[in-house]
Design a protein around this motif. Sequence first.
Motif, PDB file in Angstrom:
ATOM      1  N   ALA A 106     -34.654  -4.504   4.185  1.00  7.23           N
ATOM      2  CA  ALA A 106     -33.155  -4.539   3.660  1.00  7.23           C
ATOM      3  C   ALA A 106     -32.856  -3.247   3.816  1.00  7.23           C
ATOM      4  CB  ALA A 106     -33.311  -5.077   2.200  1.00  7.23           C
ATOM      5  N   ALA A 107     -33.373  -2.278   3.383  1.00  8.89           N
ATOM      6  CA  ALA A 107     -33.185  -0.806   3.605  1.00  8.89           C
ATOM      7  C   ALA A 107     -32.901  -0.158   4.808  1.00  8.89           C
ATOM      8  CB  ALA A 107     -34.110   0.300   2.812  1.00  8.89           C
ATOM      9  N   ALA A 108     -33.846  -0.582   5.685  1.00 10.30           N
ATOM     10  CA  ALA A 108     -33.746  -0.240   7.361  1.00 10.30           C
ATOM     11  C   ALA A 108     -32.385  -0.650   7.673  1.00 10.30           C
ATOM     12  CB  ALA A 108     -34.686  -0.679   7.995  1.00 10.30           C
ATOM     13  N   ALA A 109     -32.041  -2.139   7.470  1.00  8.97           N
ATOM     14  CA  ALA A 109     -30.745  -2.516   8.128  1.00  8.97           C
ATOM     15  C   ALA A 109     -29.840  -2.066   7.479  1.00  8.97           C
ATOM     16  CB  ALA A 109     -30.882  -4.146   7.781  1.00  8.97           C
ATOM     17  N   GLN A 110     -29.722  -1.968   5.882  1.00  2.97           N
ATOM     18  CA  GLN A 110     -28.634  -1.508   5.163  1.00  2.97           C
ATOM     19  C   GLN A 110     -28.280   0.063   5.761  1.00  2.97           C
ATOM     20  OE1 GLN A 110     -26.646  -3.246   3.255  1.00  2.97           O
ATOM     21  NE2 GLN A 110     -25.097  -1.635   2.555  1.00  2.97           N
ATOM     22  N   PHE A 111     -29.273   0.852   5.967  1.00  2.87           N
ATOM     23  CA  PHE A 111     -29.036   2.318   6.127  1.00  2.87           C
ATOM     24  C   PHE A 111     -28.817   2.768   7.625  1.00  2.87           C
ATOM     25  CE2 PHE A 111     -31.494   3.575   1.885  1.00  2.87           C
ATOM     26  CZ  PHE A 111     -30.398   2.912   1.397  1.00  2.87           C
ATOM     27  N   LEU A 112     -29.471   2.020   8.532  1.00  2.00           N
ATOM     28  CA  LEU A 112     -29.340   2.257   9.857  1.00  2.00           C
ATOM     29  C   LEU A 112     -28.020   1.898  10.572  1.00  2.00           C
ATOM     30  CD1 LEU A 112     -30.626   3.377  12.569  1.00  2.00           C
ATOM     31  CD2 LEU A 112     -31.669   0.989  12.904  1.00  2.00           C
ATOM     32  N   ALA A 113     -27.770   0.605  10.189  1.00  2.45           N
ATOM     33  CA  ALA A 113     -26.266   0.004  10.806  1.00  2.45           C
ATOM     34  C   ALA A 113     -25.041   0.735  10.517  1.00  2.45           C
ATOM     35  CB  ALA A 113     -26.085  -1.293  10.190  1.00  2.45           C
ATOM     36  N   PRO A 114     -24.837   1.629   9.259  1.00  2.00           N
ATOM     37  CA  PRO A 114     -23.782   2.503   9.175  1.00  2.00           C
ATOM     38  C   PRO A 114     -23.807   3.614  10.051  1.00  2.00           C
ATOM     39  CG  PRO A 114     -24.269   1.856   7.271  1.00  2.00           C
ATOM     40  CD  PRO A 114     -25.563   1.471   7.873  1.00  2.00           C
ATOM     41  N   PHE A 115     -24.985   4.196  10.577  1.00  4.93           N
ATOM     42  CA  PHE A 115     -25.069   5.341  11.182  1.00  4.93           C
ATOM     43  C   PHE A 115     -24.615   5.105  12.856  1.00  4.93           C
ATOM     44  CE2 PHE A 115     -27.560   7.152   7.726  1.00  4.93           C
ATOM     45  CZ  PHE A 115     -26.750   8.326   7.668  1.00  4.93           C
ATOM     46  N   VAL A 116     -25.046   3.882  13.178  1.00  4.31           N
ATOM     47  CA  VAL A 116     -24.794   3.116  14.370  1.00  4.31           C
ATOM     48  C   VAL A 116     -23.305   2.981  14.681  1.00  4.31           C
ATOM     49  CG1 VAL A 116     -25.131   1.259  16.168  1.00  4.31           C
ATOM     50  CG2 VAL A 116     -27.077   2.322  14.798  1.00  4.31           C
ATOM     51  N   THR A 117     -22.648   2.449  13.581  1.00  9.47           N
ATOM     52  CA  THR A 117     -21.224   2.063  13.462  1.00  9.47           C
ATOM     53  C   THR A 117     -20.581   3.465  13.503  1.00  9.47           C
ATOM     54  OG1 THR A 117     -21.644   0.098  12.240  1.00  9.47           O
ATOM     55  CG2 THR A 117     -19.430   1.080  12.224  1.00  9.47           C
ATOM     56  N   ALA A 118     -20.915   4.348  12.623  1.00  8.97           N
ATOM     57  CA  ALA A 118     -20.062   5.768  12.615  1.00  8.97           C
ATOM     58  C   ALA A 118     -20.179   6.430  13.869  1.00  8.97           C
ATOM     59  CB  ALA A 118     -20.762   6.605  11.649  1.00  8.97           C
ATOM     60  N   ALA A 119     -21.483   6.432  14.734  1.00  5.55           N
ATOM     61  CA  ALA A 119     -21.603   7.065  15.871  1.00  5.55           C
ATOM     62  C   ALA A 119     -20.755   6.536  17.156  1.00  5.55           C
ATOM     63  CB  ALA A 119     -23.048   7.042  16.432  1.00  5.55           C
ATOM     64  N   ALA A 120     -20.613   5.063  17.393  1.00  2.69           N
ATOM     65  CA  ALA A 120     -19.805   4.547  18.117  1.00  2.69           C
ATOM     66  C   ALA A 120     -18.405   4.761  17.911  1.00  2.69           C
ATOM     67  CB  ALA A 120     -20.058   2.892  18.097  1.00  2.69           C
ATOM     68  N   LEU A 121     -17.956   4.790  16.280  1.00  2.00           N
ATOM     69  CA  LEU A 121     -16.571   4.873  16.290  1.00  2.00           C
ATOM     70  C   LEU A 121     -16.208   6.486  16.454  1.00  2.00           C
ATOM     71  CD1 LEU A 121     -14.135   3.994  14.754  1.00  2.00           C
ATOM     72  CD2 LEU A 121     -15.170   4.490  12.700  1.00  2.00           C
ATOM     73  N   THR A 122     -17.239   7.475  16.362  1.00  2.26           N
ATOM     74  CA  THR A 122     -16.995   8.714  16.651  1.00  2.26           C
ATOM     75  C   THR A 122     -16.659   8.914  17.888  1.00  2.26           C
ATOM     76  OG1 THR A 122     -17.962   9.565  14.816  1.00  2.26           O
ATOM     77  CG2 THR A 122     -17.843  11.132  16.622  1.00  2.26           C
ATOM     78  N   TRP A 123     -17.493   8.216  18.950  1.00  4.26           N
ATOM     79  CA  TRP A 123     -17.378   8.248  20.646  1.00  4.26           C
ATOM     80  C   TRP A 123     -16.052   7.635  20.811  1.00  4.26           C
ATOM     81  CZ3 TRP A 123     -16.638   4.526  23.794  1.00  4.26           C
ATOM     82  CH2 TRP A 123     -16.731   4.852  25.289  1.00  4.26           C
ATOM     83  N   ALA A 124     -15.650   6.413  20.262  1.00  6.25           N
ATOM     84  CA  ALA A 124     -14.531   5.780  20.539  1.00  6.25           C
ATOM     85  C   ALA A 124     -13.192   6.709  20.230  1.00  6.25           C
ATOM     86  CB  ALA A 124     -14.080   4.496  19.519  1.00  6.25           C
TER      87      ALA A 124
END
Length: 221
Positions: A106-124
């Motif tokens: 649960a922690a891996a999914a909850q904590f990793l996903a926002p960083f991937v989303t933030a990285a993709a959003l920053t790139w966009a």
Amino acid sequence: MPRKRPAARALTAIRHWITGAPGTYAWLTLLLVTTVVLHRLAPDFEREFLVQRSADVHELTRDPLRVLVSGALWTGGHWLLYAALFTVFHATAEHWLGTPRWLAVAAAAQFLAPFVTAAALTWAVHHGHAPRYAALTLDTGPGYALAGVAAVLTYRIPHPWRALYAFAVLVAHGVPLVSGRTFAELGHCTAVLTGFACYPLVRGLPRRKTGRAPRSNVPAQ
């Protein structure tokens, strides 16, 4: 010895189910507190609370641990829905995996996903594919953990139903991403892939816990 009545047996089963998943129901209790206190009793404070605990790009760069932990304690007023989903997915996974392994998934999914989303959003934003204000999009709630745990439950299901369940999980989270192409849905898909990647944590575990004592090979006298 008299047999228990159906109501008594049902209450015993419910008690065993809840006590067997202490992490799930402790989390649900905290979600209930935040839902009642913030959504019902302090609606004027709700927006400020969300902004300060949203896992958006700005807040993740300031205080990521605080944002990720506190953001997972918000339901947006839909506590009953989360109670049902937590009971079906989180509690089932915690019974199967045990609390430490369930919490790791649960922690891996909850904590990793926002960083991937933030990285993709920053790139966009940097390449002009998204407006700058998109970096402040609110991103709260325990949905990423729920998606990751739902995915890891794939390994609990016997063949041939396992492939069908995995396909259903992928469709449930992939279709909104393809149709809506939102960064939140990208986070949910990342969480699902994280759950699938947690196979080493579940390798060798029995698919179901029967609770029965092992049979003895000693013949009866």
